[in-house]
Scaffold this motif. Structure first.
Motif, PDB file in Angstrom:
ATOM      1  N   TRP A 104      43.280  39.622  49.969  1.00 35.43           N
ATOM      2  CA  TRP A 104      43.353  40.838  50.773  1.00 35.43           C
ATOM      3  C   TRP A 104      42.707  40.646  52.140  1.00 35.43           C
ATOM      4  CZ3 TRP A 104      46.996  43.813  49.728  1.00 35.43           C
ATOM      5  CH2 TRP A 104      47.369  44.118  48.428  1.00 35.43           C
ATOM      6  N   GLN A 105      41.671  39.814  52.220  1.00 36.98           N
ATOM      7  CA  GLN A 105      41.081  39.518  53.520  1.00 36.98           C
ATOM      8  C   GLN A 105      42.092  38.803  54.419  1.00 36.98           C
ATOM      9  OE1 GLN A 105      38.441  40.460  54.948  1.00 36.98           O
ATOM     10  NE2 GLN A 105      38.435  39.153  56.762  1.00 36.98           N
ATOM     11  N   TRP A 106      42.844  37.846  53.841  1.00 35.28           N
ATOM     12  CA  TRP A 106      43.893  37.179  54.608  1.00 35.28           C
ATOM     13  C   TRP A 106      45.000  38.171  54.971  1.00 35.28           C
ATOM     14  CZ3 TRP A 106      49.003  36.909  52.988  1.00 35.28           C
ATOM     15  CH2 TRP A 106      49.863  36.152  53.825  1.00 35.28           C
ATOM     16  N   PHE A 107      45.347  39.040  54.045  1.00 26.88           N
ATOM     17  CA  PHE A 107      46.451  39.971  54.258  1.00 26.88           C
ATOM     18  C   PHE A 107      46.138  40.939  55.404  1.00 26.88           C
ATOM     19  CE2 PHE A 107      49.170  43.598  53.575  1.00 26.88           C
ATOM     20  CZ  PHE A 107      50.332  43.075  53.051  1.00 26.88           C
ATOM     21  N   LEU A 108      44.923  41.502  55.418  1.00 23.19           N
ATOM     22  CA  LEU A 108      44.602  42.453  56.484  1.00 23.19           C
ATOM     23  C   LEU A 108      44.507  41.763  57.839  1.00 23.19           C
ATOM     24  CD1 LEU A 108      41.345  42.486  57.568  1.00 23.19           C
ATOM     25  CD2 LEU A 108      40.999  43.235  55.221  1.00 23.19           C
ATOM     26  N   THR A 109      44.103  40.483  57.851  1.00 27.06           N
ATOM     27  CA  THR A 109      44.068  39.727  59.099  1.00 27.06           C
ATOM     28  C   THR A 109      45.473  39.442  59.604  1.00 27.06           C
ATOM     29  OG1 THR A 109      42.003  38.679  58.420  1.00 27.06           O
ATOM     30  CG2 THR A 109      43.192  37.636  60.216  1.00 27.06           C
ATOM     31  N   ARG A 110      46.389  39.218  58.690  1.00 27.36           N
ATOM     32  CA  ARG A 110      47.760  38.854  59.063  1.00 27.36           C
ATOM     33  C   ARG A 110      48.628  40.062  59.370  1.00 27.36           C
ATOM     34  NH1 ARG A 110      51.956  37.941  60.653  1.00 27.36           N
ATOM     35  NH2 ARG A 110      53.477  36.294  60.157  1.00 27.36           N
ATOM     36  N   PHE A 111      48.487  41.133  58.595  1.00 25.03           N
ATOM     37  CA  PHE A 111      49.405  42.267  58.716  1.00 25.03           C
ATOM     38  C   PHE A 111      48.730  43.560  59.179  1.00 25.03           C
ATOM     39  CE2 PHE A 111      51.231  39.447  55.483  1.00 25.03           C
ATOM     40  CZ  PHE A 111      52.483  39.208  56.041  1.00 25.03           C
ATOM     41  N   SER A 134      34.098  39.257  58.895  1.00 26.32           N
ATOM     42  CA  SER A 134      33.870  38.112  58.011  1.00 26.32           C
ATOM     43  C   SER A 134      32.709  38.392  57.061  1.00 26.32           C
ATOM     44  CB  SER A 134      33.583  36.857  58.843  1.00 26.32           C
ATOM     45  OG  SER A 134      33.278  35.762  58.013  1.00 26.32           O
ATOM     46  N   ALA A 135      31.616  38.941  57.609  1.00 23.39           N
ATOM     47  CA  ALA A 135      30.467  39.274  56.764  1.00 23.39           C
ATOM     48  C   ALA A 135      30.840  40.336  55.738  1.00 23.39           C
ATOM     49  CB  ALA A 135      29.300  39.754  57.624  1.00 23.39           C
ATOM     50  N   THR A 136      31.699  41.284  56.135  1.00 25.69           N
ATOM     51  CA  THR A 136      32.149  42.321  55.203  1.00 25.69           C
ATOM     52  C   THR A 136      32.969  41.712  54.076  1.00 25.69           C
ATOM     53  OG1 THR A 136      32.159  44.004  56.945  1.00 25.69           O
ATOM     54  CG2 THR A 136      33.474  44.448  54.981  1.00 25.69           C
ATOM     55  N   ALA A 137      33.807  40.710  54.398  1.00 25.81           N
ATOM     56  CA  ALA A 137      34.584  40.038  53.358  1.00 25.81           C
ATOM     57  C   ALA A 137      33.656  39.315  52.381  1.00 25.81           C
ATOM     58  CB  ALA A 137      35.566  39.055  53.989  1.00 25.81           C
ATOM     59  N   TYR A 138      32.628  38.633  52.912  1.00 28.12           N
ATOM     60  CA  TYR A 138      31.627  38.012  52.037  1.00 28.12           C
ATOM     61  C   TYR A 138      30.989  39.074  51.146  1.00 28.12           C
ATOM     62  CZ  TYR A 138      31.409  33.331  54.180  1.00 28.12           C
ATOM     63  OH  TYR A 138      31.675  32.053  54.588  1.00 28.12           O
ATOM     64  N   ARG A 139      30.616  40.192  51.795  1.00 25.90           N
ATOM     65  CA  ARG A 139      29.938  41.254  51.054  1.00 25.90           C
ATOM     66  C   ARG A 139      30.825  41.808  49.952  1.00 25.90           C
ATOM     67  NH1 ARG A 139      29.019  47.248  53.617  1.00 25.90           N
ATOM     68  NH2 ARG A 139      28.722  48.324  51.636  1.00 25.90           N
ATOM     69  N   MET A 140      32.104  42.061  50.263  1.00 30.66           N
ATOM     70  CA  MET A 140      32.999  42.622  49.262  1.00 30.66           C
ATOM     71  C   MET A 140      33.233  41.653  48.103  1.00 30.66           C
ATOM     72  SD  MET A 140      33.592  45.682  50.093  1.00 30.66           S
ATOM     73  CE  MET A 140      32.001  45.792  50.920  1.00 30.66           C
ATOM     74  N   GLY A 158      44.925  45.464  42.700  1.00 29.35           N
ATOM     75  CA  GLY A 158      44.842  46.694  43.474  1.00 29.35           C
ATOM     76  C   GLY A 158      43.430  47.208  43.593  1.00 29.35           C
ATOM     77  N   VAL A 159      42.624  47.033  42.547  1.00 33.25           N
ATOM     78  CA  VAL A 159      41.217  47.443  42.598  1.00 33.25           C
ATOM     79  C   VAL A 159      40.471  46.687  43.694  1.00 33.25           C
ATOM     80  CG1 VAL A 159      39.045  47.449  41.310  1.00 33.25           C
ATOM     81  CG2 VAL A 159      41.164  48.147  40.183  1.00 33.25           C
ATOM     82  N   ALA A 160      40.819  45.415  43.892  1.00 31.20           N
ATOM     83  CA  ALA A 160      40.169  44.616  44.938  1.00 31.20           C
ATOM     84  C   ALA A 160      40.394  45.226  46.312  1.00 31.20           C
ATOM     85  CB  ALA A 160      40.708  43.182  44.904  1.00 31.20           C
ATOM     86  N   ALA A 161      41.614  45.697  46.565  1.00 31.77           N
ATOM     87  CA  ALA A 161      41.900  46.343  47.846  1.00 31.77           C
ATOM     88  C   ALA A 161      41.070  47.602  48.017  1.00 31.77           C
ATOM     89  CB  ALA A 161      43.393  46.665  47.941  1.00 31.77           C
ATOM     90  N   ALA A 162      40.870  48.342  46.933  1.00 33.71           N
ATOM     91  CA  ALA A 162      40.059  49.561  47.006  1.00 33.71           C
ATOM     92  C   ALA A 162      38.609  49.247  47.326  1.00 33.71           C
ATOM     93  CB  ALA A 162      40.158  50.317  45.678  1.00 33.71           C
ATOM     94  N   PHE A 163      38.123  48.078  46.914  1.00 34.28           N
ATOM     95  CA  PHE A 163      36.758  47.672  47.239  1.00 34.28           C
ATOM     96  C   PHE A 163      36.635  47.254  48.699  1.00 34.28           C
ATOM     97  CE2 PHE A 163      35.921  47.245  42.680  1.00 34.28           C
ATOM     98  CZ  PHE A 163      34.588  47.630  42.635  1.00 34.28           C
TER      99      PHE A 163
END
Length: 522
Positions: free
Chosen positions: A342-349, A174-180, A389-394
């Motif tokens: 992307w944070q929701w996507f990685l949590t779900r899939f 969660s903190a990493t998602a805030y950070r990103m 796509g750039v967001a996923a790379a971050f």
């Protein structure tokens, strides 16, 4: 997942013979929960790295070529040596951080506080054109390398701080998602501040002898109705932009230093200090870590090639010399909006699936931007879509790295205190490769016949830029995704590691409690 599913994968699970009740797990998780305020304070510390990195990545090449007016060969040397030096400093600083004793401010935070004032000074002087010619190359090389070193003293401890703000995977994610999210906002700030300030004082191009003006069509490269802006105005604009970024850098460092509480490590004694090369063997000997590094070495190389050459591509190949800063800003804004998705996507899939989908999302738009006829509105649409796509790379590289560190802890329970090494070597390989890519790309432009501040470029330069922003990044991304297929940490293994680590901490806590009670009885 049942308790035995994760534990059955590891032989050292037999060491953990004290099961924890569900109530105990909930209490432990609640004790390690981070408040929103603390997550935000931690996240804000990621903005300086992205602000300065984005400004340097998008604008340093065109600044050295068109404002400082360096020969492309010398500009390529500065870009390559600066990035290569930056890459070397990462494991060096990581090694020093891993041997730093605990202070009342923590182990990581003092590095952040001390390095900040020197870093902002070096950054400002990168964007200053010295009043002499003979030593200009050495000027930029010295301050570029100095800033990269000082910024590393900030960023490596800050990255490793992820492991010390909480022991819970969920809270760290969660903190990493805030950070990103904040880091992508940092790229927006860096792009907006640098692009908009410089864009308002963009010196006109110089007509090339023999240039057929009809070839320029309706592009904005030449416009007689625009007010005349001298090169001196452009130089001042770059200094103003860098000054604003320096002020924000300092404010962010103050917030993270005052708003984050670094948790002290386990009461277990730390492993014996090791040499630099022992540290390399330690981290590179862990298979999942090596594979993850290789994945994001290639994928980040692709995005860095796109980033480093996109301003030149927009200015010369697409003909949007006065609009490229707006195109860059749109990409970063799109990326910011996509981070929560992307944070929701990685949590779900799962994280591996998110890397595949996120990296492949940008490939069609890399193809479109070079295949379609130059059109400003189409370029805006393509840029907005590629920002997803750039967001996923971050987000995804930094979200997956703590999982590898946890996996190492499970397999090496007696080896502690090496988190900074994992983070520093992780950055080392990507930065070194990016230095090679930037140096090679600038050198390629030199061989293609790049004309400094020219209103147009030879066809060879246009072709080179198309390869650097499309064909080469796509190949690198695909290589990274092939390596990702062999990355072993899936969701099942990740959850198994989480349970095993929690049991290890609880076992240590019980041992500490028993020792305290025994001492009290004595």
């Amino acid at each position: 997942m049942a308790k035995g599913e994760g534990a059955e994968q590891y032989s050292n699970a037999s060491l953990l013979n004290k099961p924890l009740s569900p109530d105990g797990i909930k209490k432990r998780e609640h004790a390690n929960r981070l408040s929103v305020c603390r997550k935000l304070c931690y996240a804000i510390g990621g903005a300086p790295y992205q602000m300065t990195g984005c400004a340097l990545g998008f604008f340093l090449q065109i600044y050295l070529l068109d404002v400082a007016q360096l020969d492309p060969f010398y500009a390529s040397i500065i870009l390559f040596v600066g990035r290569a030096w930056d890459a070397v400093t990462d494991p060096t600083v990581g090694f020093l951080v891993s041997r730093t004793p605990w202070t009342r401010f923590g182990r990581m935070l003092p590095w952040i506080m001390v390095s900040t004032p020197f870093a902002v000074l070096a950054y400002f002087l990168i964007w200053f054109v010295p009043p002499f010619e003979d030593g200009k190359v050495l000027w930029y090389l010295f301050f570029y390398c100095s800033f990269q070193t000082l910024q590393t003293c900030f960023h490596v401890p800050y990255s490793a701080l992820t492991m010390f703000i909480s022991t819970e995977q969920k809270e760290r994610d969660s903190a990493t998602a805030y950070r990103m999210t904040v880091e992508v906002l940092g790229t927006v700030l860096g792009t907006a501040i640098q692009g908009q300030i410089v864009g308002m004082a963009n010196a006109p191009c110089l007509p090339v002898p023999g240039l057929d003006l009809e070839e320029l069509g309706n592009s904005s490269l030449l416009n007689a109705t625009e007010p005349v802006i001298s090169l001196e105005h452009t130089k001042v604009a770059y200094m103003i932009a860098s000054g604003v970024i320096c002020v924000i850098y300092i404010l962010c460092a103050i917030v993270v230093s005052c708003g984050v509480r670094e948790q002290k490590e386990s009461s277990r004694p730390r492993s014996e200090p090791m040499s630099f090369f022992q540290g390399i063997r330690l981290v590179m000997g862990h298979g999942p870590y090596t594979k993850l590094v290789m994945v994001f070495l290639f994928t980040s190389l692709g995005f860095m090639l796109l980033e480093g050459n996109f301003a030149l591509f927009c200015s010369y190949t697409l003909g949007f010399r006065n609009d490229f800063q707006n195109i860059l800003l749109l990409i970063m804004l799109s990326a910011t909006l996509a981070i929560p998705f992307w944070q929701w996507f990685l949590t779900r899939f799962g994280k591996k699936t998110a890397v595949y989908v996120g990296s492949l999302t940008v490939v069609p738009f890399m193809i479109l931007v070079v295949c379609l006829k130059s059109n400003l509105y189409v370029t805006y649409v393509v840029s907005f879509a590629s920002g997803v796509g750039v967001a996923a790379a971050f987000l995804l590289p930094w979200s997956m790295l703590p999982d590898v560190v946890d996996d190492f802890k499970v397999q090496n329970p007696d080896s502690t205190g090496h988190e900074a090494l994992f983070y520093s070597f992780y950055v080392f390989f990507t930065k070194f490769a990016s230095g090679v890519s930037l140096g090679v790309s600038t050198l390629s432009l030199d061989f293609a016949g790049y004309i400094t501040r020219g209103c147009s470029q030879p066809k060879e330069v246009d072709l080179t830029l198309k390869v650097l922003v499309s064909a080469a990044p796509i190949v690198l991304i695909l290589i990274g995704l092939v390596i990702l297929f062999f990355y072993p940490i899936d969701e099942e293994r990740r959850q198994g590691n989480r349970k095993l680590l929690q049991e290890m901490r609880d076992s240590e806590a019980d041992s500490d409690t028993d020792s305290t009670e025994l001492n009290n009885m004595v």
